[in-house]
Design an enzyme around this catalytic site. Structure first.
Site, mmCIF file in Angstrom:
data_model
loop_
_atom_site.group_PDB
_atom_site.id
_atom_site.type_symbol
_atom_site.label_atom_id
_atom_site.label_comp_id
_atom_site.label_asym_id
_atom_site.label_seq_id
_atom_site.Cartn_x
_atom_site.Cartn_y
_atom_site.Cartn_z
ATOM 1 N N GLY A 190 0.830 -1.206 0.000
ATOM 2 C CA GLY A 190 0.000 0.000 0.000
ATOM 3 C C GLY A 190 0.860 1.249 0.000
ATOM 4 N N SER A 191 0.326 2.279 0.607
ATOM 5 C CA SER A 191 0.972 3.599 0.543
ATOM 6 C C SER A 191 2.322 3.647 1.258
ATOM 7 C CB SER A 191 0.055 4.653 1.150
ATOM 8 O OG SER A 191 -1.176 4.655 0.467
ATOM 9 N N THR A 192 2.678 2.592 2.021
ATOM 10 C CA THR A 192 3.948 2.653 2.755
ATOM 11 C C THR A 192 5.142 2.718 1.815
ATOM 12 O OG1 THR A 192 4.034 0.252 2.898
ATOM 13 C CG2 THR A 192 3.058 1.412 4.766
ATOM 14 N N LYS B 188 5.219 4.726 -0.767
ATOM 15 C CA LYS B 188 5.250 6.039 -1.425
ATOM 16 C C LYS B 188 6.582 6.775 -1.239
ATOM 17 C CE LYS B 188 0.320 6.790 -1.927
ATOM 18 N NZ LYS B 188 -0.904 7.298 -1.280
#
Lengths: 616, 373
Positions: A325-327, A329
């Site tokens: 997921g967004s980790t 980014k």
């Protein structure tokens, strides 16, 4: 003639006899010399051969198993120990009436009829002077009771063997692992002779990974036996060399705090020291009681664990595969900055969705109303998906994939634990090879927010956070803090550096600053979780979809079964300037990284900063 | 006339020996052999004094029997021969009908006051009967006489083989054969006989019991069944071979002391000797046996009666065959046949039979002056 027949000629008969006796004597001498030559063959020329065979008859080698090394926590709390396991044995030869003895013993012990049955089976196959196990695993009370009356039962003995015990039960169960009875498969890659007296072998976790260190070397006893196999005397003994004790990097208090912090969620927490790769806490929940295994787990108990839909035996920390997921980014942001395709100040308008040219599919932001005008650092702080869709598309998978690889994602970390999974690092070649299909731009988009084909293990994510904390320097994560031989000094295990991720310091600072503001800026996704924390934290939340939502369908978590809810993730490190600790949290079906995973991380980090490990 | 000597004991011993009609070199050799064997037996029996005392009692009885028979004139034995043989044959028939079973074979006859094996009597009765039969005509025997006498050998041998005890049957048959050989059977008959035996061998094989066949097969390849039928012979060769030249020392033979060697007090006692006293011990035993056999043949040749000569010569050679078959078996040269090592193995019956035969040998020589005078 007939007349002569009747008369014995004494001289003739005596001379016939002498001749014949002489022949017979020569015959005897010839046969005796055959015997003498046979004796010369046996006792002179073949003496060495027969001597060896006679010694082999006489001498048996018995294995003396070494004591297994103990496992301690970082600060020296015993996490795995050897305790005596008492059992009752009967030597039939020394017992006048075995059934009567069993009946008499019933007054003092609760004897399961099954035990009697099994004992009788063992009895029929054994030699009378052998001590035959009757009841396994006596309690201390039973041992005390039996010791008091033992003199009345000659031939009945209590023997102690060593069995593994895990004082903390299920705490850090996956990190420690367990030992179990050796089977043939266990010995395939091991020296059988070294295990000749050993009952238990490491099956999972550190117990298995460091088996060679923990086991030690077998000792031998040469004993003289008679033809029935009874030991007459011990000739000489080579003592065993006990296994080395292990000190794990895990701190019991932090481990306990982390397990508590995860509450009832399934998932994983990994707390790691960036400067060494030492794992301070490794949670995989649900866990299980390690003590079920060393004495042999019952079929029923094993099935209960194995068929549990939460899979308590599964080591999520190293084997669990999750979309990050967004980790990820921060890593995508670094890719953009390094490539020069994204400037620190460049802005984009986020309307809450993204459209690909020639594609009517709407790629949505987690925030339906959109974030408005956002910069790269805003996109990290607020976790704006639109900017990362756009950036990923411009970068292309061929730039993203190598950078993820440099941070160790989708690759085994080499942690000293068993069954580590690799995860999936998607790339054009990977897809061609695995799926036989070309890479589509839409797939680049969702890779940029850590969805799609990409799967990571919690330990990979934690190490990614640690690498960010080290500003590019990467170490191999490890559970082994030190080994110890007997009561000697500890031999500390060295940190294992892995090729550094070289990033320009200003670019690194930019991203870390954005991660800091994730916890400190009011708009930050982890702001609420880290409000009033007494230490600065750089973090990134993530909410990973377990499955894709069809176009136009409402995301209504209320109506989804728990199993379909999003995973909540958080990665981070603290303090920002001189990081002491990095963390990865995955709460399965926790739905929100910011409101579930980040508060869990806060609790664990709070525990760290009040512990002795925090450098003042 | 003997001069008074500084050691009066020796002449006194000789006087007594002469008085008892004993051949003292032979008697001394027998006692030495028995003594040497007792030393080994003590070790083989696990240092049991009880066994040694019983062994001494057996020898005492047997020695007495020898003296008794040494004083019976051969002429008397010759007269008794047919009756003795008849009693033995009757015993063999009886044993087949109502005999006691021991170790899977019917060999024992229980008369209430004594329990004995008729086959043991036959070891002496057969040579007596054959010598008696041959001696009815001047030597050398004609083919007809040999054929007529052959029945005296074949009938008891056949009955003993039925018990089944093939080993004793062959030994009894050979004792009869020795008489015919010493009587001067013509070599052409002898070779024809050997030819017949060779042809008859396959017949014998088909009539053998399964365990007997197994023994022969095991003898040919003992390692084929190391824990079963080959066990005895393997362990016994290991015992002897591991003894080396000087042996492991008295009471120190691991094969015998740790019971790897089976039947170490009886049939396999020679292996104990070989293990604990080595090649030297084994050869010393062979030397004693050789002396006994050659001395027996030598004094027999001096006998003046043909019957006595034939009987005593046959008994001497039979004694040799016992020794050879036993040691051959223990060293792995011959198949396993249940034959004890004469005068060394533990066991009373065979010791009495053997000493009786030595009594007869001594009588053959001792009574010549009476006859000539």
């Amino acid at each position: 003639m007939k007349q002569k027949d009747k008369i014995h000629d004494q001289y003739l008969e005596a001379s016939i006899f002498r001749k014949r006796a002489m022949i017979a004597a020569l015959f005897c001498a010839a046969l005796f010399s055959i015997i003498v030559s046979r004796l010369l063959f046996l006792q002179w020329s073949s003496h060495d051969y027969y001597s060896t065979r006679s010694e082999n008859n006489r001498i048996q080698i018995q294995a003396v198993p070494p004591n297994r090394g103990l496992i301690y926590s970082r600060s020296g709390v015993v996490m795995a120990e050897n305790v005596p396991n008492y059992r009752l044995e009967i030597t039939p030869e020394q017992v006048a009436n075995v059934p009567a003895t069993i009946t008499a013993l019933k007054q003092y012990l609760d004897i399961d009829p099954k035990d009697i049955n099994q004992f009788q089976q063992r009895l029929s196959g054994a030699r009378s002077f052998q001590s035959i196990p009757f009841i396994f695993d006596l309690s201390f009370d039973e041992v005390a009771k039996l010791s008091a009356i033992k003199h009345r039962f000659p031939g009945v003995n209590i023997t102690a063997s060593s069995v593994r015990r895990y004082p903390f039960g299920s705490l850090a169960s996956h990190a420690i692992g367990y030992v179990g009875r050796i089977n043939d498969a266990d010995l395939l890659e091991r020296d059988k002779a070294n295990y000749s007296g050993t009952d238990l072998i490491g099956k999972t976790g550190v117990e298995r990974y460091h088996e060679d260190t923990l086991h030690g070397s077998v000792g031998f006893k040469h004993v003289e036996v008679n033809a029935q196999g009874r030991i007459i005397k011990t000739l000489n003994t080579t003592p065993p060399i006990a296994g080395r004790n292990l000190f794990l990097t895990i701190d019991i208090e932090l481990q306990r705090a982390a397990e508590t912090a995860l509450q009832s969620y399934s998932g994983s927490i990994i707390l790691i020291q960036p400067s060494t790769g030492d794992i301070l806490a490794m949670v995989s929940k649900p866990g299980f009681d390690l003590n079920l295994f060393p004495k042999g787990i019952s079929q029923k108990e094993f099935e209960r664990l194995n068929q549990n839909t939460d899979h308590p035996l599964f080591n999520r920390a190293v084997s669990g595969l999750y979309p990050p997921g967004s980790t990820i980014k921060p890593i995508i942001a670094l890719t953009g900055l390094e490539s020069g395709l994204q400037t620190p100040k460049g802005q984009i308008f986020c309307p809450g969705f993204y459209l690909l040219p020639n594609d009517d599919r709407r790629y949505r932001d987690w925030k339906r109303t959109g974030h408005g005008l956002v910069r790269l650092d805003d996109a990290i702080i607020e976790s704006c998906d639109i900017l990362f869709y756009d950036l990923s598309l411009r970068l292309g998978i061929d730039r993203i994939s190598p950078m993820l690889k440099r941070f160790g994602l989708g690759q085994v970390t080499g942690i000293d634990n068993t069954a580590e999974a690799r995860g999936t690092l998607p790339s054009r070649e990977w897809k061609k090879k695995m799926r036989g299909k070309p890479w589509y731009p839409g797939e680049t988009l969702i890779t940029g927010i850590g969805q799609g084909y990409m799967t990571m293990t919690p330990v990979q994510l934690a190490n990614m956070a640690a690498t960010l904390a080290n500003r590019g320097i990467r170490y191999q994560p490890k559970l082994l803090y030190a080994t110890q031989e007997g009561g000697n000094l500890l031999e500390l295990s060295q940190a294992v550096p892995i090729e550094a991720v070289r990033i320009k310091p200003d670019q690194m600072d930019y991203v870390i600053d954005a991660m800091k503001n994730t916890t400190q800026h009011v708009k930050g996704t982890a702001y609420r979780a880290f409000q009033s924390a007494r230490y600065p934290v750089a973090g990134k939340t993530g909410t990973a979809q377990v499955f894709g939502i069809a176009q136009g369908e409402e995301y209504d978590s209320e109506n989804l079964r728990r199993k379909l809810r999003d995973h909540a993730l958080f990665i981070g490190f603290a303090p920002v300037k001189q990081p002491e600790v990095a963390i990865a949290v995955i709460a399965e079906h926790g739905e929100s990284g910011g409101s579930v995973a980040a508060p869990i991380a806060r609790k664990v980090l709070d525990a760290y900063f009040t512990s002795y490990l925090h450098k003042q | 006339m003997l001069k008074p000597s500084s050691k009066p004991a020796a002449p006194l011993f000789f006087k007594i020996a002469n008085l008892l009609r004993l051949d003292y070199p032979l008697a001394i050799a027998l006692v030495l052999l028995f003594g040497w064997g007792t030393v080994v037996l003590y070790s083989a029996a696990g240092e049991s004094f009880n066994a040694i005392i019983r062994h001494l009692i057996h020898f005492g009885i047997a020695f007495f029997a020898m003296i008794v028979f040494a004083n019976i004139p051969p002429a008397l034995l010759q007269k008794w021969s047919p009756y003795f043989f008849a009693v033995g044959l009757l015993g063999l028939f009886t044993v087949l009908l109502i005999g006691d079973t021991g170790k899977g074979a019917q060999r024992w006859l229980d008369l209430g006051f004594i329990r004995f094996q008729p086959s043991e009597i036959m070891k002496i009765a057969v040579p007596m009967a054959v010598a008696w039969s041959i001696n009815r005509h001047p030597l050398p025997p004609t083919l007809f006489q040999i054929m007529a006498t052959a029945g005296l050998i074949i009938a008891p041998a056949f009955l003993i083989a039925q018990q089944p005890d093939l080993g004793t049957a062959l030994l009894v048959a050979s004792s009869g054969f020795f008489v015919i050989f010493l009587a001067g059977i013509r070599f052409r008959y002898l070779f024809s006989l050997l030819l017949i035996v060779l042809i008859a061998l396959p017949l014998l094989w088909y009539n053998m019991h399964a365990y007997q066949k197994q023994r022969v097969l095991t003898f040919l390849n003992p390692e084929s069944d190391p824990l079963g039928s080959g066990y005895h012979i393997i362990q016994s060769t290991i015992s002897i071979g591991s003894g080396g030249i000087y042996g492991k020392g008295w009471l120190n033979g691991s094969q015998s002391q740790l019971q790897f060697l089976p039947e170490r007090t009886t049939d396999f006692i020679f292996a104990v000797m070989g293990e604990e006293f080595g090649l030297l011990g084994a050869c010393s035993l062979l030397l004693l046996y050789s002396f006994i056999i050659f001395r027996s043949l030598y004094i027999t040749a001096d006998a003046q009666e043909t019957y006595a000569r034939l009987l005593a010569g046959s008994l001497s050679l039979t004694f040799f065959i016992y020794v050879f078959v036993n040691i051959g078996m223990v060293t792995g040269l011959l198949p396993v046949v249940g034959v004890p090592l004469p005068l060394v193995s533990y066991g009373g019956t065979s010791m009495v039979t053997l000493m009786v035969s030595f009594g007869m040998i001594m009588s053959a020589q001792a009574h010549r002056r009476l006859l000539s005078g």
